[in-house]
Design a protein around this motif. Structure first.
Motif, PDB file in Angstrom:
ATOM      1  N   GLY A 263      -8.632   4.153  -6.766  1.00  0.00           N
ATOM      2  CA  GLY A 263      -9.431   2.997  -6.395  1.00  0.00           C
ATOM      3  C   GLY A 263     -10.571   2.790  -7.380  1.00  0.00           C
ATOM      4  O   GLY A 263     -10.356   2.714  -8.600  1.00  0.00           O
ATOM      5  N   GLY A 264     -11.799   2.752  -6.851  1.00  0.00           N
ATOM      6  CA  GLY A 264     -12.969   2.569  -7.718  1.00  0.00           C
ATOM      7  C   GLY A 264     -13.068   3.650  -8.791  1.00  0.00           C
ATOM      8  O   GLY A 264     -13.610   3.412  -9.867  1.00  0.00           O
ATOM      9  N   GLY A 265     -12.527   4.845  -8.513  1.00  0.00           N
ATOM     10  CA  GLY A 265     -12.531   5.915  -9.518  1.00  0.00           C
ATOM     11  C   GLY A 265     -11.624   5.563 -10.689  1.00  0.00           C
ATOM     12  O   GLY A 265     -11.990   5.750 -11.861  1.00  0.00           O
ATOM     13  N   CYS A 266     -10.466   5.030 -10.381  1.00  0.00           N
ATOM     14  CA  CYS A 266      -9.551   4.591 -11.435  1.00  0.00           C
ATOM     15  C   CYS A 266     -10.190   3.425 -12.198  1.00  0.00           C
ATOM     16  O   CYS A 266     -10.074   3.328 -13.430  1.00  0.00           O
ATOM     17  CB  CYS A 266      -8.216   4.163 -10.816  1.00  0.00           C
ATOM     18  SG  CYS A 266      -6.906   3.886 -12.020  1.00  0.00           S
ATOM     19  N   GLU A 267     -10.912   2.587 -11.464  1.00  0.00           N
ATOM     20  CA  GLU A 267     -11.563   1.432 -12.117  1.00  0.00           C
ATOM     21  C   GLU A 267     -12.694   1.877 -13.053  1.00  0.00           C
ATOM     22  O   GLU A 267     -12.937   1.237 -14.074  1.00  0.00           O
ATOM     23  CB  GLU A 267     -12.072   0.468 -11.037  1.00  0.00           C
ATOM     24  CG  GLU A 267     -10.909  -0.229 -10.331  1.00  0.00           C
ATOM     25  CD  GLU A 267     -11.308  -0.912  -9.036  1.00  0.00           C
ATOM     26  OE1 GLU A 267     -11.804  -0.215  -8.113  1.00  0.00           O
ATOM     27  OE2 GLU A 267     -11.140  -2.132  -8.939  1.00  0.00           O
ATOM     28  N   VAL A 268     -13.378   2.969 -12.707  1.00  0.00           N
ATOM     29  CA  VAL A 268     -14.377   3.535 -13.621  1.00  0.00           C
ATOM     30  C   VAL A 268     -13.677   3.972 -14.915  1.00  0.00           C
ATOM     31  O   VAL A 268     -14.118   3.674 -16.030  1.00  0.00           O
ATOM     32  CB  VAL A 268     -15.120   4.725 -12.961  1.00  0.00           C
ATOM     33  CG1 VAL A 268     -15.905   5.524 -13.989  1.00  0.00           C
ATOM     34  CG2 VAL A 268     -16.051   4.230 -11.865  1.00  0.00           C
TER      35      VAL A 268
ATOM     36  N   GLY B 244     -12.620   6.977  -5.273  1.00  0.00           N
ATOM     37  CA  GLY B 244     -12.775   5.562  -4.930  1.00  0.00           C
ATOM     38  C   GLY B 244     -14.099   5.225  -4.303  1.00  0.00           C
ATOM     39  O   GLY B 244     -14.958   6.091  -4.110  1.00  0.00           O
ATOM     40  N   ALA B 245     -14.245   3.947  -3.985  1.00  0.00           N
ATOM     41  CA  ALA B 245     -15.442   3.493  -3.282  1.00  0.00           C
ATOM     42  C   ALA B 245     -15.496   4.218  -1.943  1.00  0.00           C
ATOM     43  O   ALA B 245     -14.471   4.667  -1.418  1.00  0.00           O
ATOM     44  CB  ALA B 245     -15.379   1.988  -3.073  1.00  0.00           C
ATOM     45  N   ASP B 246     -16.700   4.347  -1.412  1.00  0.00           N
ATOM     46  CA  ASP B 246     -16.894   5.115  -0.177  1.00  0.00           C
ATOM     47  C   ASP B 246     -16.371   4.314   1.009  1.00  0.00           C
ATOM     48  O   ASP B 246     -17.008   3.355   1.472  1.00  0.00           O
ATOM     49  CB  ASP B 246     -18.387   5.436  -0.018  1.00  0.00           C
ATOM     50  CG  ASP B 246     -18.623   6.425   1.114  1.00  0.00           C
ATOM     51  OD1 ASP B 246     -17.842   6.419   2.089  1.00  0.00           O
ATOM     52  OD2 ASP B 246     -19.592   7.210   1.016  1.00  0.00           O
TER      53      ASP B 246
ATOM     54  N   PRO C  18      -5.021   2.517  -4.617  1.00  0.00           N
ATOM     55  CA  PRO C  18      -4.442   2.490  -3.266  1.00  0.00           C
ATOM     56  C   PRO C  18      -5.102   1.516  -2.291  1.00  0.00           C
ATOM     57  O   PRO C  18      -4.852   1.576  -1.090  1.00  0.00           O
ATOM     58  CB  PRO C  18      -4.634   3.945  -2.804  1.00  0.00           C
ATOM     59  CG  PRO C  18      -5.866   4.391  -3.509  1.00  0.00           C
ATOM     60  CD  PRO C  18      -5.921   3.654  -4.819  1.00  0.00           C
ATOM     61  N   GLU C  19      -5.925   0.598  -2.809  1.00  0.00           N
ATOM     62  CA  GLU C  19      -6.697  -0.270  -1.900  1.00  0.00           C
ATOM     63  C   GLU C  19      -5.829  -1.022  -0.900  1.00  0.00           C
ATOM     64  O   GLU C  19      -6.235  -1.261   0.244  1.00  0.00           O
ATOM     65  CB  GLU C  19      -7.528  -1.283  -2.708  1.00  0.00           C
ATOM     66  CG  GLU C  19      -8.728  -0.689  -3.436  1.00  0.00           C
ATOM     67  CD  GLU C  19      -8.415  -0.143  -4.811  1.00  0.00           C
ATOM     68  OE1 GLU C  19      -7.223   0.015  -5.143  1.00  0.00           O
ATOM     69  OE2 GLU C  19      -9.365   0.120  -5.579  1.00  0.00           O
ATOM     70  N   VAL C  20      -4.630  -1.417  -1.337  1.00  0.00           N
ATOM     71  CA  VAL C  20      -3.789  -2.218  -0.447  1.00  0.00           C
ATOM     72  C   VAL C  20      -3.458  -1.441   0.829  1.00  0.00           C
ATOM     73  O   VAL C  20      -3.266  -2.027   1.898  1.00  0.00           O
ATOM     74  CB  VAL C  20      -2.525  -2.710  -1.207  1.00  0.00           C
ATOM     75  CG1 VAL C  20      -1.486  -1.612  -1.323  1.00  0.00           C
ATOM     76  CG2 VAL C  20      -1.930  -3.959  -0.588  1.00  0.00           C
TER      77      VAL C  20
END
Ligand code: CAA
Length: 259
Positions: free
Chosen positions: A107-112, A62-64, A130-132
């Motif tokens: 998160g951002g990894g899944c979005e990539v 995910g994002a950092d 898992p951002e929520v």
């Protein structure tokens, strides 16, 4: 340029390698690096298709979060365009793309991964938005691309709960396309797209554009996008080659030149 993202080209396939151990957390540097790698992969004639790969252990967690923790609302107003730009850059590569997922794609990894045409996952991979659980929502395209891929009900289940999904469930809901042993992920993903090297690249580009743009509009507009792209291919050398080859020698493969 950054060391955290590399484009490695071999046999017509470009591998965009994320390399920020231990979790490939996507900080601003890696996000900029991804944009640059996507641009290069899009422009290079020796790249016919792309694999996105985070290495043998992890795709990206995910994002950092450590970088985001101190950010204010106005910081994020400025930064949030970049968050969407790196997945937009990936989705915009006019060539077949596949994510090769080992370990975590969160998160951002899944979005990539969602921004690729296909996803090949290790049988022990873990995906999720898992951002929520951090008090936020997906910000790199997840609410939109996940819902388009698996439908709104399943997307809401994953985004509202933030729960992790194993590879088998991801396959069952259409979040990934293939599940293989971890050691075979990269090669399987590579094989999936390597077949397009030496193909009619402008036809492939038009097919991707027609499907992706068409999904965003009503049917009649989509059909019109298709009609224009279809007609445009009659200006390519490969169209002439493909049809001449069929008429003279029967079913292909025709000797396409990517022109
Ligand atoms: N950002 C920053 N650092 C991260 C990270 C992330 N997304 N994910 C993991 N790390 C770091 C950990 O903090 C830890 O660092 P230290 O060694 O310095 O403590 C290191 O990576 C290893 O992580 P863990 O010790 O937590 O390893 P684990 O095996 O116990 O758990 C994990 C792995 C399940 C991936 C867990 O680290 C985790 O849940 N990570 C966060 C996942 C997440 O919430 N992602 C969404 C981020 S927000 C986002 O992506 C917004 C958006 O849409 C763009």
């Amino acid at each position: 340029m950054t060391e955290l993202v590399r484009l490695e080209v071999e046999g017509g396939v470009g591998t965009i390698r994320l390399d920020r151990p231990p979790m490939n957390a996507l900080n601003a540097e890696i996000q900029h690096g991804l944009i640059a790698a996507c641009r290069e992969a899009s422009e290079r004639a020796d790249v016919a298709a792309v694999v996105v790969w985070g290495g043998e252990k992890v795709f990206a967690a995910g994002a950092d979060i450590k970088q985001m923790e101190a950010m204010s609302y106005t910081d994020m107003v400025d930064h949030s365009a970049l968050l969407q730009d790196f997945t937009r850059a990936l989705a915009g590569i006019p060539k077949p793309t596949v994510a090769a997922i080992t370990g975590y794609a969160l998160g951002g990894g899944c979005e990539v991964a969602l921004a690729c045409d296909w996803r090949v996952a290790a049988d022990d991979a873990t995906l999720g938005q898992p951002e929520v659980t951090l008090g936020i929502i997906p910000g790199a395209g997840g609410t939109q691309r996940l819902a388009r891929l698996v439908g709104p009900a399943k997307a809401k289940d994953l985004v509202f709960s933030g729960r992790f999904v194993g590879a088998e469930e991801a396959l069952a809901i259409g979040l990934v396309d293939r599940v293989v042993p971890a050691a075979e992920v990269y090669d399987t993903a590579r094989e999936l797209v390597a077949r397009y090297a030496g193909g009619p690249s402008y036809a492939l580009r038009a097919a991707k554009e027609a499907i992706d743009r068409g999904l965003e509009v009503d049917l009649e507009s989509g059909l019109e996008i298709e009609r224009m792209l279809f007609s445009g291919l009659f200006a390519t050398k490969d169209r002439a080659t493909g049809m001449k080859h069929f008429v003279e020698k029967g079913k292909g493969p025709a000797p396409f030149e990517g022109a």
